[in-house]
Design a protein around this motif. Sequence first.
Motif: not given
Length: 180
Positions: A160, A164, A167-168, A180
């Motif tokens: 997860s 994330a 996508y950033r 992260r």
Amino acid sequence: MDLPLIATALPALGWAIHGGVLARRLAEARRDPLTGLHTRAGWTTRAERILSTSPAALVLLVDLDDFKAINDTHGHAAGDAVLVATADRLSAWCGRTGIPARLGGDEFTAITRHTLDTDALRVALNQPVDHAGTRIPVGASVGVCHRTDLPLPSLTDALSAADAAMYRAKGHGRRNTHHR
């Protein structure tokens, strides 16, 4: 010829052959037929073991940028060549310290026992692929999660977080790597 002996041996031979066929099919189901990488099913157990035992583990997700355009412009054989090249590049980057997998479509993942140079991976993934006399530009966005960034070493949480971060990376322009 001892018919009773043959009669008792035949069912055992049949079950042995059947078991071998099932084992081979299961192994094939855990490998992507195009790239030879593990599928999610073949990768998850191994990844969970690495994450739980390697304090420096690194989990990443890779998504090829504009992959549909490659298929639409150059054809599906060219798209397949890009997928195979991506798998080869990811495997080479992981080396013996990690396990890459193809999740499906143009999505890949990997886990390594040690932190590796993700910039080197990004550079490798963004190299063009030569196919049928055409040089195909390739771009990839990479999301990374270090085990040390997690409160508990959970593969679900690591994926997860890497998702994330990926996508950033896409949000900051294609061909990026984000942690992260």
